[in-house]
Design an enzyme around this catalytic site. Structure first.
Site, PDB file in Angstrom:
ATOM      1  N   ASP A  73       0.826  -1.237   0.029  1.00 16.11           N
ATOM      2  CA  ASP A  73       0.036  -0.030   0.167  1.00 16.11           C
ATOM      3  C   ASP A  73       1.005   1.018  -0.114  1.00 16.11           C
ATOM      4  O   ASP A  73       1.426   1.701  -0.976  1.00 16.11           O
ATOM      5  CB  ASP A  73      -1.054  -0.046   1.183  1.00 16.11           C
ATOM      6  CG  ASP A  73      -1.976   1.023   1.137  1.00 16.11           C
ATOM      7  OD1 ASP A  73      -1.948   1.688   0.428  1.00 16.11           O
ATOM      8  OD2 ASP A  73      -2.712   1.243   2.245  1.00 16.11           O
ATOM      9  N   SER A  74       1.193   1.774   1.214  1.00 18.92           N
ATOM     10  CA  SER A  74       2.119   2.764   1.198  1.00 18.92           C
ATOM     11  C   SER A  74       3.678   2.472   0.867  1.00 18.92           C
ATOM     12  O   SER A  74       4.275   3.471   0.530  1.00 18.92           O
ATOM     13  CB  SER A  74       1.869   3.629   2.501  1.00 18.92           C
ATOM     14  OG  SER A  74       2.568   2.802   3.298  1.00 18.92           O
TER      15      SER A  74
HETATM   16  P1  IMP Z   1       1.991  -0.256   3.680  1.00 15.27           P
HETATM   17  O1  IMP Z   1       3.028  -0.382   4.837  1.00 15.27           O
HETATM   18  O2  IMP Z   1       1.209   0.942   3.638  1.00 15.27           O
HETATM   19  O3  IMP Z   1       2.410  -0.622   2.423  1.00 15.27           O
HETATM   20  O4  IMP Z   1       0.868  -1.691   3.988  1.00 15.27           O
HETATM   21  C1  IMP Z   1       1.356  -2.967   4.001  1.00 15.27           C
HETATM   22  C2  IMP Z   1       0.543  -3.662   4.942  1.00 15.27           C
HETATM   23  O5  IMP Z   1      -0.859  -2.988   5.510  1.00 15.27           O
HETATM   24  C3  IMP Z   1       0.235  -5.064   4.517  1.00 15.27           C
HETATM   25  O6  IMP Z   1       0.925  -5.878   4.855  1.00 15.27           O
HETATM   26  C4  IMP Z   1      -1.148  -5.394   4.814  1.00 15.27           C
HETATM   27  O7  IMP Z   1      -1.297  -5.847   6.333  1.00 15.27           O
HETATM   28  C5  IMP Z   1      -1.971  -3.946   5.453  1.00 15.27           C
HETATM   29  N1  IMP Z   1      -2.774  -3.387   4.148  1.00 15.27           N
HETATM   30  C6  IMP Z   1      -2.444  -2.463   3.382  1.00 15.27           C
HETATM   31  N2  IMP Z   1      -3.480  -2.371   2.550  1.00 15.27           N
HETATM   32  C7  IMP Z   1      -4.537  -3.321   3.001  1.00 15.27           C
HETATM   33  C8  IMP Z   1      -5.667  -3.731   2.421  1.00 15.27           C
HETATM   34  O8  IMP Z   1      -6.447  -3.146   1.364  1.00 15.27           O
HETATM   35  N3  IMP Z   1      -6.543  -4.699   3.202  1.00 15.27           N
HETATM   36  C9  IMP Z   1      -5.872  -5.282   4.237  1.00 15.27           C
HETATM   37  N4  IMP Z   1      -4.440  -5.077   4.529  1.00 15.27           N
HETATM   38  C10 IMP Z   1      -3.854  -4.010   3.917  1.00 15.27           C
END
Ligand code: IMP
Ligand code: MG
Length: 224
Positions: A153-154
């Protein structure tokens, strides 16, 4: 109520029994393998006892489509790696089903371990606070490390973990993500293997949770 192959019960008013497979929106332009792109948009209420009454907006990836893509990813990974020890490092908890399916599609010797990082708590947006709760026990030095993530995601979680794993002197370090939202403005590392380019919605199922719920769905759905 119609029975979906794979075990789900569905009520899709106004559509055929497997109506969630019908597209109501034009597909995005593919620039990679066709199966990576999401084109399923159905405004239908699904009733599945696993959801405990929580409505989902749509089913984004059904079990058959996930299985096809995971099989292809396994073949890509099998072909990509030279000799040497390949350690598949799953990021728990979200990747637990994906890793279980993926490793059985990799036709070469591998080792498997896991890491646990905590980032979101009960929210649906990133706090940026990534905490390592469990460190892999296996030695990483000199091995090909494939970090397997459920969804990017981020990109903050991967940045934190890749920074950390790089210090363990692996022979190579790559990322495999089942889903990539392509919104990862913070991500400093390439994602070498991507299952699907995912819509920017909150997705659950096939390991992905919302507040620890819905991980066991055999499909990936977008929450209302
Ligand atoms: P990031 O650090 O923002 O890239 O988020 C990554 C983590 O957030 C993933 O490993 C997921 O556990 C959680 N995450 C991000 N987007 C989603 C979503 O749409 N559904 C469920 N979990 C998410
Ligand atoms: Mg999660």
């Amino acid at each position: 109520m119609p029975r979906l192959e794979g075990g789900g019960w569905w009520s899709l008013p106004g559509t055929r029994s497997c109506g969630f497979l019908e597209c109501a929106a034009a597909p995005r332009q593919p620039s990679g393998p066709a199966d990576r792109w999401c084109c399923i948009t159905v405004n239908a209420t699904t009733t599945d006892p696993r959801l405990d009454g929580r409505p989902v907006k749509r089913i984004v990836y059904d079990p058959e489509r996930i299985a096809r893509r995971v099989r292809d990813l396994g073949a890509e990974i099998t072909a990509a790696y030279p000799d040497g020890t390949l350690l598949v490092l799953g990021l728990l908890k979200g990747s637990f089903i994906f890793v279980g399916d993926l490793v059985r599609q990799i036709e070469r010797p591998i080792q498997i371990d896991f890491l646990v990082a905590s980032s979101y708590g009960h929210a649906t947006t990133s706090s940026g606070d990534v905490r390592l709760v469990y460190d892999p026990e296996t030695k990483l030095e000199g091995k090909h490390i494939l970090l397997v993530e459920d969804i990017v995601d981020s990109g903050r979680t991967l940045n934190r973990l890749m920074d950390l794993l790089s210090t363990r002197r692996p022979q190579s370090l790559e990322i495999c993500a089942l889903l990539h939202k392509r919104t990862a403005t913070h991500l400093r590392y390439p994602v070498r293997f991507v299952g699907f380019d995912a819509p920017n919605e909150f997705l659950v199922g096939y390991g992905l949770d919302h507040a620890e719920n819905f991980r066991h769905l055999p499909y990936i759905a977008s929450l209302q």
